[in-house]
Design an enzyme around this catalytic site. Sequence first.
Site, PDB file in Angstrom:
ATOM      1  N   ILE A  46       0.889  -1.153   0.119  1.00  0.00           N
ATOM      2  CA  ILE A  46       0.146   0.011   0.054  1.00  0.00           C
ATOM      3  C   ILE A  46       0.635   1.392   0.109  1.00  0.00           C
ATOM      4  O   ILE A  46       1.643   1.346   1.047  1.00  0.00           O
ATOM      5  CB  ILE A  46      -0.908   0.049   1.292  1.00  0.00           C
ATOM      6  CG1 ILE A  46      -1.885  -1.174   1.219  1.00  0.00           C
ATOM      7  CG2 ILE A  46      -1.693   1.317   1.321  1.00  0.00           C
ATOM      8  CD1 ILE A  46      -2.874  -1.425   2.254  1.00  0.00           C
ATOM      9  N   ALA A  67      -2.377  -0.239   7.738  1.00  0.00           N
ATOM     10  CA  ALA A  67      -1.522   0.819   7.899  1.00  0.00           C
ATOM     11  C   ALA A  67      -0.348   0.401   8.469  1.00  0.00           C
ATOM     12  O   ALA A  67       0.028  -0.766   8.726  1.00  0.00           O
ATOM     13  CB  ALA A  67      -2.304   1.699   9.189  1.00  0.00           C
ATOM     14  N   ARG A  68       0.720   1.413   8.316  1.00  0.00           N
ATOM     15  CA  ARG A  68       2.051   1.164   8.990  1.00  0.00           C
ATOM     16  C   ARG A  68       1.799   1.447  10.708  1.00  0.00           C
ATOM     17  O   ARG A  68       1.409   2.906  10.725  1.00  0.00           O
ATOM     18  CB  ARG A  68       3.168   1.746   8.429  1.00  0.00           C
ATOM     19  CG  ARG A  68       4.433   1.652   8.986  1.00  0.00           C
ATOM     20  CD  ARG A  68       5.630   2.163   8.420  1.00  0.00           C
ATOM     21  NE  ARG A  68       6.912   1.608   8.718  1.00  0.00           N
ATOM     22  CZ  ARG A  68       7.700   2.128   9.475  1.00  0.00           C
ATOM     23  NH1 ARG A  68       7.316   3.059  10.602  1.00  0.00           N
ATOM     24  NH2 ARG A  68       8.921   1.589   9.798  1.00  0.00           N
ATOM     25  N   TYR A 137       3.939   8.476  13.903  1.00  0.00           N
ATOM     26  CA  TYR A 137       2.655   7.645  13.539  1.00  0.00           C
ATOM     27  C   TYR A 137       1.524   8.465  13.870  1.00  0.00           C
ATOM     28  O   TYR A 137       0.719   8.611  12.810  1.00  0.00           O
ATOM     29  CB  TYR A 137       2.671   6.475  14.525  1.00  0.00           C
ATOM     30  CG  TYR A 137       1.340   5.521  14.486  1.00  0.00           C
ATOM     31  CD1 TYR A 137       1.165   4.726  13.432  1.00  0.00           C
ATOM     32  CD2 TYR A 137       0.471   5.710  15.819  1.00  0.00           C
ATOM     33  CE1 TYR A 137      -0.187   4.030  13.180  1.00  0.00           C
ATOM     34  CE2 TYR A 137      -0.686   5.344  15.461  1.00  0.00           C
ATOM     35  CZ  TYR A 137      -1.065   4.251  14.335  1.00  0.00           C
ATOM     36  OH  TYR A 137      -2.131   3.721  14.206  1.00  0.00           O
ATOM     37  N   LYS A 141      -1.156   9.847  10.788  1.00  0.00           N
ATOM     38  CA  LYS A 141      -2.696   9.723  10.760  1.00  0.00           C
ATOM     39  C   LYS A 141      -3.348  11.012  10.673  1.00  0.00           C
ATOM     40  O   LYS A 141      -4.331  11.111  10.179  1.00  0.00           O
ATOM     41  CB  LYS A 141      -3.035   8.984  11.956  1.00  0.00           C
ATOM     42  CG  LYS A 141      -2.626   7.345  12.287  1.00  0.00           C
ATOM     43  CD  LYS A 141      -3.536   6.690  11.155  1.00  0.00           C
ATOM     44  CE  LYS A 141      -3.647   5.116  11.470  1.00  0.00           C
ATOM     45  NZ  LYS A 141      -4.270   4.608  10.389  1.00  0.00           N
ATOM     46  N   GLY A 186       3.752 -14.931  37.246  1.00  0.00           N
ATOM     47  CA  GLY A 186       3.571 -14.379  38.848  1.00  0.00           C
ATOM     48  C   GLY A 186       5.052 -13.720  39.293  1.00  0.00           C
ATOM     49  O   GLY A 186       5.247 -13.355  40.350  1.00  0.00           O
TER      50      GLY A 186
END
Length: 315
Positions: A46, A67-68, A137, A141, A186
Amino acid sequence: MITGANGFLGQALCAQAVVRGMGVRGTTRLPHGRLAGVEPCAVGDIDGLTPWQAALTGCEVVVHLAARVHVMQEVAAHPLAEFRKVNVEGTLNLARQAAAAGVRRFVFLSSIKVNGEATQPGVPYRADDTPAPQDPYGLSKFEAEQGLHQIALQTGMELVVIRPPLVYGPGVKANFASMMRLLQRGIPLPLGAIHNRRSLVALDNLVDLIVLCITHPAATNQTFLVSDGEDVSTPELLRRTGQAMGHPARLLSVPTPCLRLAAAIVGRQDVAGRLWGSLQLDIEKTQRLLGWRPPLTLNQGLKQAVKGYGREAGR
């Protein structure tokens, strides 16, 4: 058409769309095993040159998930350029071809990182706040959102933007899976003295909202935030997850300044900030305009995530 159909979110969305009687074409980068009831379509990498015409034929709505994604340990020499290649150029190329193909609505999965990285406790992000992305990022966007709004204005194609926080559920990877592994073993965790508030969203809750946004008339040209509607501190999240797993969280109350110093010494301030920082979302607009309520509570979502983790661990 749903992009990223073989991903964590894509598989769940495809399955739910089929259950609700929608005809679904699922696109992937490489040929992928057939998802039940989904017409598969491989489109390759893409970017700004990806040919989408065949995948778009006959589609009324595009849901763009591919998306990346944000990564904790970036290896690219120029991260912003790599994010822009897929998340901006690739998204806008798809949107232009979708509009030309007569697609009525484009639903874009963005990120709360468009709003920013952290909030003050009790002062959540809202959908209509001024964006303030702080990493490559989040910036990619935000730039994609800006370009999509311009395309929608020019072509009349309807746009819906959804900004989720951390998504968890069956098959979740990365930090959430690491947290469950630590609880299962734990291992004592020095996080008992943290007093933050964070919003999360269960996979099924996000899928439910996306499906609603495919058809709801009030979603047209809107931006929505999404969460489980219940914010928790990091210690409370650990306790609830441990309870769901049957492995009670072992928490040590180490003062936050000591945690900050330790994180600085090992160079992991980014991870540590997510452990003690707050990130809250106000979903009032989503609820008011769409009449939407999260189908799952936080505890129910955690139980589903734990059940999925158990299946993965048993393989």
